[in-house]
Each structure stands twice: as C-alpha cells, then as structure tokens.
Design a protein around this motif. Structure first.
Motif, PDB file in Angstrom:
ATOM      1  N   GLN A   5       0.644  -1.222   0.041  1.00 13.91           N
ATOM      2  CA  GLN A   5       0.204  -0.183  -0.125  1.00 13.91           C
ATOM      3  C   GLN A   5       0.939   1.379  -0.072  1.00 13.91           C
ATOM      4  O   GLN A   5       0.434   2.146  -0.562  1.00 13.91           O
ATOM      5  CB  GLN A   5      -0.894  -0.040   1.189  1.00 13.91           C
ATOM      6  CG  GLN A   5      -2.033  -0.953   1.255  1.00 13.91           C
ATOM      7  CD  GLN A   5      -1.513  -2.595   1.388  1.00 13.91           C
ATOM      8  OE1 GLN A   5      -0.487  -2.593   1.923  1.00 13.91           O
ATOM      9  NE2 GLN A   5      -2.679  -3.506   1.496  1.00 13.91           N
ATOM     10  N   ASP A   6       1.968   1.086   0.635  1.00 10.00           N
ATOM     11  CA  ASP A   6       2.817   2.346   0.743  1.00 10.00           C
ATOM     12  C   ASP A   6       3.493   2.827  -0.734  1.00 10.00           C
ATOM     13  O   ASP A   6       3.516   3.735  -1.007  1.00 10.00           O
ATOM     14  CB  ASP A   6       4.187   2.311   1.800  1.00 10.00           C
ATOM     15  CG  ASP A   6       3.452   2.086   3.175  1.00 10.00           C
ATOM     16  OD1 ASP A   6       2.519   2.856   3.506  1.00 10.00           O
ATOM     17  OD2 ASP A   6       4.239   1.666   3.892  1.00 10.00           O
ATOM     18  N   GLN A   8       2.142   1.658  -3.459  1.00 11.48           N
ATOM     19  CA  GLN A   8       0.924   2.125  -4.429  1.00 11.48           C
ATOM     20  C   GLN A   8       0.629   3.747  -4.208  1.00 11.48           C
ATOM     21  O   GLN A   8       0.282   4.367  -5.001  1.00 11.48           O
ATOM     22  CB  GLN A   8      -0.485   1.377  -4.197  1.00 11.48           C
ATOM     23  CG  GLN A   8      -0.163  -0.144  -4.481  1.00 11.48           C
ATOM     24  CD  GLN A   8      -1.197  -1.007  -4.243  1.00 11.48           C
ATOM     25  OE1 GLN A   8      -2.218  -0.555  -3.627  1.00 11.48           O
ATOM     26  NE2 GLN A   8      -1.576  -2.032  -4.733  1.00 11.48           N
ATOM     27  N   ARG A   9       0.770   3.979  -2.858  1.00 11.56           N
ATOM     28  CA  ARG A   9       0.644   5.372  -2.458  1.00 11.56           C
ATOM     29  C   ARG A   9       1.550   6.443  -3.079  1.00 11.56           C
ATOM     30  O   ARG A   9       1.229   7.542  -3.651  1.00 11.56           O
ATOM     31  CB  ARG A   9       0.500   5.658  -1.075  1.00 11.56           C
ATOM     32  CG  ARG A   9      -0.228   6.888  -0.648  1.00 11.56           C
ATOM     33  CD  ARG A   9      -0.159   6.830   1.008  1.00 11.56           C
ATOM     34  NE  ARG A   9      -0.547   8.314   1.592  1.00 11.56           N
ATOM     35  CZ  ARG A   9      -2.034   8.386   1.650  1.00 11.56           C
ATOM     36  NH1 ARG A   9      -2.887   7.567   1.570  1.00 11.56           N
ATOM     37  NH2 ARG A   9      -2.453   9.669   2.098  1.00 11.56           N
ATOM     38  N   CYS A  10       2.731   5.811  -2.964  1.00 14.21           N
ATOM     39  CA  CYS A  10       3.821   6.922  -3.643  1.00 14.21           C
ATOM     40  C   CYS A  10       3.600   6.810  -5.149  1.00 14.21           C
ATOM     41  O   CYS A  10       4.074   8.056  -5.501  1.00 14.21           O
ATOM     42  CB  CYS A  10       5.194   6.054  -3.289  1.00 14.21           C
ATOM     43  SG  CYS A  10       5.708   6.246  -1.494  1.00 14.21           S
ATOM     44  N   ARG A  12       0.912   6.773  -6.806  1.00  8.68           N
ATOM     45  CA  ARG A  12      -0.089   7.647  -7.054  1.00  8.68           C
ATOM     46  C   ARG A  12       0.087   9.092  -6.923  1.00  8.68           C
ATOM     47  O   ARG A  12      -0.222  10.155  -7.432  1.00  8.68           O
ATOM     48  CB  ARG A  12      -1.406   7.454  -6.074  1.00  8.68           C
ATOM     49  CG  ARG A  12      -2.020   5.936  -6.620  1.00  8.68           C
ATOM     50  CD  ARG A  12      -3.598   6.014  -5.833  1.00  8.68           C
ATOM     51  NE  ARG A  12      -3.321   5.829  -4.565  1.00  8.68           N
ATOM     52  CZ  ARG A  12      -3.305   4.848  -3.625  1.00  8.68           C
ATOM     53  NH1 ARG A  12      -3.178   3.673  -4.265  1.00  8.68           N
ATOM     54  NH2 ARG A  12      -3.281   4.822  -2.391  1.00  8.68           N
ATOM     55  N   ARG A  13       0.911   9.328  -5.681  1.00  7.56           N
ATOM     56  CA  ARG A  13       1.521  10.576  -5.527  1.00  7.56           C
ATOM     57  C   ARG A  13       2.197  11.327  -6.638  1.00  7.56           C
ATOM     58  O   ARG A  13       2.120  12.540  -7.122  1.00  7.56           O
ATOM     59  CB  ARG A  13       2.223  10.846  -4.169  1.00  7.56           C
ATOM     60  CG  ARG A  13       2.674  12.146  -3.932  1.00  7.56           C
ATOM     61  CD  ARG A  13       3.139  12.079  -2.637  1.00  7.56           C
ATOM     62  NE  ARG A  13       4.368  11.183  -2.327  1.00  7.56           N
ATOM     63  CZ  ARG A  13       4.323  10.332  -1.483  1.00  7.56           C
ATOM     64  NH1 ARG A  13       3.023   9.792  -0.810  1.00  7.56           N
ATOM     65  NH2 ARG A  13       5.165   9.379  -1.263  1.00  7.56           N
ATOM     66  N   GLU A 178      -5.077  15.721   0.408  1.00  3.04           N
ATOM     67  CA  GLU A 178      -5.274  14.416   0.524  1.00  3.04           C
ATOM     68  C   GLU A 178      -5.078  13.881  -0.848  1.00  3.04           C
ATOM     69  O   GLU A 178      -4.398  12.846  -0.995  1.00  3.04           O
ATOM     70  CB  GLU A 178      -6.426  14.061   0.970  1.00  3.04           C
ATOM     71  CG  GLU A 178      -6.721  14.367   2.429  1.00  3.04           C
ATOM     72  CD  GLU A 178      -7.945  14.031   3.222  1.00  3.04           C
ATOM     73  OE1 GLU A 178      -8.826  13.697   2.471  1.00  3.04           O
ATOM     74  OE2 GLU A 178      -8.071  14.120   4.431  1.00  3.04           O
ATOM     75  N   GLY A 182      -1.771  11.088  -2.355  1.00  2.00           N
ATOM     76  CA  GLY A 182      -2.108   9.875  -2.671  1.00  2.00           C
ATOM     77  C   GLY A 182      -3.236   9.297  -2.178  1.00  2.00           C
ATOM     78  O   GLY A 182      -3.226   7.837  -2.516  1.00  2.00           O
ATOM     79  N   ALA A 183      -4.120   9.812  -1.542  1.00  3.66           N
ATOM     80  CA  ALA A 183      -5.337   9.230  -0.795  1.00  3.66           C
ATOM     81  C   ALA A 183      -6.159   8.699  -1.887  1.00  3.66           C
ATOM     82  O   ALA A 183      -6.462   9.445  -3.010  1.00  3.66           O
ATOM     83  CB  ALA A 183      -5.953  10.396   0.125  1.00  3.66           C
ATOM     84  N   VAL A 184      -7.099   7.622  -1.538  1.00  9.42           N
ATOM     85  CA  VAL A 184      -7.952   7.106  -2.435  1.00  9.42           C
ATOM     86  C   VAL A 184      -9.327   7.095  -1.757  1.00  9.42           C
ATOM     87  O   VAL A 184     -10.524   6.873  -2.485  1.00  9.42           O
ATOM     88  CB  VAL A 184      -7.725   5.932  -2.854  1.00  9.42           C
ATOM     89  CG1 VAL A 184      -6.566   5.807  -3.896  1.00  9.42           C
ATOM     90  CG2 VAL A 184      -7.427   4.710  -1.804  1.00  9.42           C
TER      91      VAL A 184
END
Length: 361
Positions: A5-6, A8-10, A12-13, A178, A182-184
C-alpha cells in the motif's frame, strides 16, 4: 518496512503531482469550482444556482460548470473531485462499539439499510470514523441515491472530466492536500461501485458472475503455469549442479591419471637406463646396492674399478632417506669416503649424487 500500500500510494502521489485537479464544491445553492496544482490554486470561480422549472440540480450545475470551464479555458481530461454539502446527501451520526474494519463495514451496511430513505439497491453509501473512545466509536454515515451518483458521473463525462470521487463533508483545502498525497478514500467515496454500495444488482448479474469465474479460472491457470515453470527451472538448476559435480570429479580423476602417466614414464626411462650396459660395477658395490635404504634407488653409477672412485646418482623419497643412506655407506669398511655432491627436491622425491672412494686408495 514499506508495504504494498505504501508503494501504491507513492506511485499515485508521483502521478498526481504531474496533473491538475479540478475541485467542484456544491453547498446549498452555491457552486464553486477551483483548479489546483500541488499546494497552489490556479483559479477559482463561484456561481449561484437558479433552479429553473423542470430541471434538477445536476442539470443546473452542469450548465454553470460548463460556463466556468469555458471562461477559465480549462483543458480536457482533468481529474475532478465532487464535494457535496450536508444538504445534498443523507447523513446520520452513529454510535457503534469498538469493531475491526471488516465487522465495522458489515455493521454500517446494516445501519444504512435501516436508515437510508431509498429502496435496497437504489443508493450508495459511505462512512468515516470521526472519534474513537474507550467503549465505542462515533461513525458518520452518508448515503446518496444511486441515480444521482450516476447523473454526476454522466455530467462530468460530457464535460470531458475524470470524476475520481464524490465526497461529503470535506473541505476544499483538505481534499486537495489528501489528493496530491495519494489518498483514495476507500470508505468515504460515494462514487465507488464496490465496498459500501449497498445494491445487489451487480452481484446478482449472471454476466458479472461469468466474468468473475472466468477471471478466477484464468488466475488459476496462470498460477499453475508459473508453478510449472518454477518446477522446471528448479529441475534444470539441479541437473546443472549435478553435471558440475560430475565434471569436477572427472577433472580430479583426469589430473590423477596424468600424474600416474608421468610416474610410469619416469619408471620406463629408469628401466631403459638400468638396462644399458654402460658399466660393470664390482661385486662389492653390487652388494652395497642391494643394501639400499627403503625409499632409495640408484639410477646410474660411473667410475672405474681400477681407480676406486665412483659417482652414484639416484632418487629417494626424501632427504631423510638420503642422509640414512650416506650414514650407512660410511659405516662400511669398503669405502673410506662418502661425499654428497648435490641433492635436489623434485616432484615425487629427491634426486641426489654421491662421490664414493674405496678404502686403501
């Protein structure tokens, strides 16, 4: 240690920071639109909704939004977030006991089914945990008619926008921060068709079931193929290791065979040297030759029986055997002098040369 998840968040960011974000805020009868880059507002406009007869709020907001985008000369394909006020959605504050994530989703699903003013399958819902206490937690529930969610999606598609989420009770500054972080919003997004969309039409559709079964079968086939490939690769590696071991053993045997061949060749040369009738040694010297120390042997004897001088060449297993041989010959009365001329360490032993002088000369 970072999780999936980390990462994936990076990812997306990084992707989002390269694109602009359009925030559409609808509260009461005010429509606000703003375009953002990371921590920077490019432009912001506000319009007041004037409801015309026979038109709903989505159509009226669509006309105003189209005008705003034309005036701002906004490009096509922008990511968009729709922020709705409390009057645009159904909201309820729930008090629930402390639950894990899975149990919390089930509990909120049941509460939404009891409280939402629409029929089952005709609405979409989301929730957010606002406060956790020792014995319970405060959960905010939002619900929106499914037709309204679909209407907003169709509106944004007609304006060439990519509607990513529909959020309730969210401020513009918080939403843009947010988003670029990278928030979803998996539980708070009213637009998502999975998770907390409390309709069963999708799950009951035979086409979706067939598609799900097909995906599952394809996944199993791919898994079996990967496992088979891994098994074949392991077999290949094991065969390679076994061949390397056999090759190493063959190399050792080959080196040992070469060593034996060299020793045999040396013995053949020694045998040929011994067979050459070059000297006739006296019986006394022959007797001493038969009394050689173990590990010593003669290769050549040169000299004259009349002069009583002899030069003896030979080989021994080591220097100790050479010294013992010299000491033994010195103890014989037939020879007055026994002198070591040279010795040399070679492969397989020591070569030496001795000078013998008979007694009485």
């Amino acid at each position: 240690m970072k999780t999936l998840q980390d990462y994936q968040r990076c990812w997306r960011r990084r992707q989002r920071r390269q694109r602009q974000l359009l925030l559409i805020e609808l509260r009461e009868n005010i429509l606000r639109a703003s375009c953002w880059q990371p921590d920077c507002c490019l432009w912001r406009q506000e319009r007041t909704l004037e409801m015309s007869a026979g038109r709903n709020i989505i159509e009226e907001a669509g006309e105003l939004l189209r005008t705003i985008l034309l005036e701002a000369k906004a490009g096509a394909g922008l990511d968009a977030l729709l922020l709705l006020g409390a009057e645009q959605v159904y909201g309820e504050r729930l008090t629930l006991p402390i639950l894990e994530a899975k149990a919390l989703r089930k509990a909120v699903r049941w509460e939404a089914g009891q409280l939402a003013p629409w029929a089952a399958g005709a609405y979409t819902a989301a929730f957010a945990v606002e406060e956790r206490r020792e014995a319970d937690m405060q959960v905010q529930l939002w619900a929106m008619e499914l037709a309204a969610a679909q209407g907003w999606r169709q509106l944004t598609e007609s304006l060439q926008l990519r509607l990513r989420a529909v959020l309730a009770g969210r401020e513009v500054e918080t939403a843009q921060q947010e988003w670029f972080a990278g928030a979803v919003w998996p539980e708070e997004n009213l637009l998502r068709a999975e998770g907390l969309v409390f309709g069963k039409q999708l799950a009951q559709s035979p086409y979706w079931r067939a598609a799900a079964l097909g995906c599952a079968a394809l996944t199993l086939l791919l898994y079996a193929g990967v496992r088979g490939g891994c098994y074949l690769a392991q077999r290949s590696v094991q065969d390679g290791r076994r061949q390397l071991q056999e090759y190493g053993q063959w190399r050792q045997r080959y080196a040992y065979s070469e060593k034996l061949n060299r020793e045999l060749e040396r013995l053949r040369r020694l045998e040929q040297t011994e067979k050459r009738p070059t000297l006739q040694v006296s019986g006394r010297l022959e007797q001493l030759g038969r009394q050689l120390e173990p590990g010593c042997w003669l290769q050549s004897v040169q000299g004259s029986a009349g002069q009583g001088h002899w030069q003896v060449e030979g080989r021994a297993a080591g220097l100790t055997e050479v010294q013992q041989l010299i000491q033994r010959w010195r103890q014989q009365q037939a020879y007055g002098e026994v002198e070591l001329l040279r010795s040399r360490q070679e492969e397989g032993g020591v070569s030496f040369a001795l000078q013998l002088k008979e007694s009485g000369l």
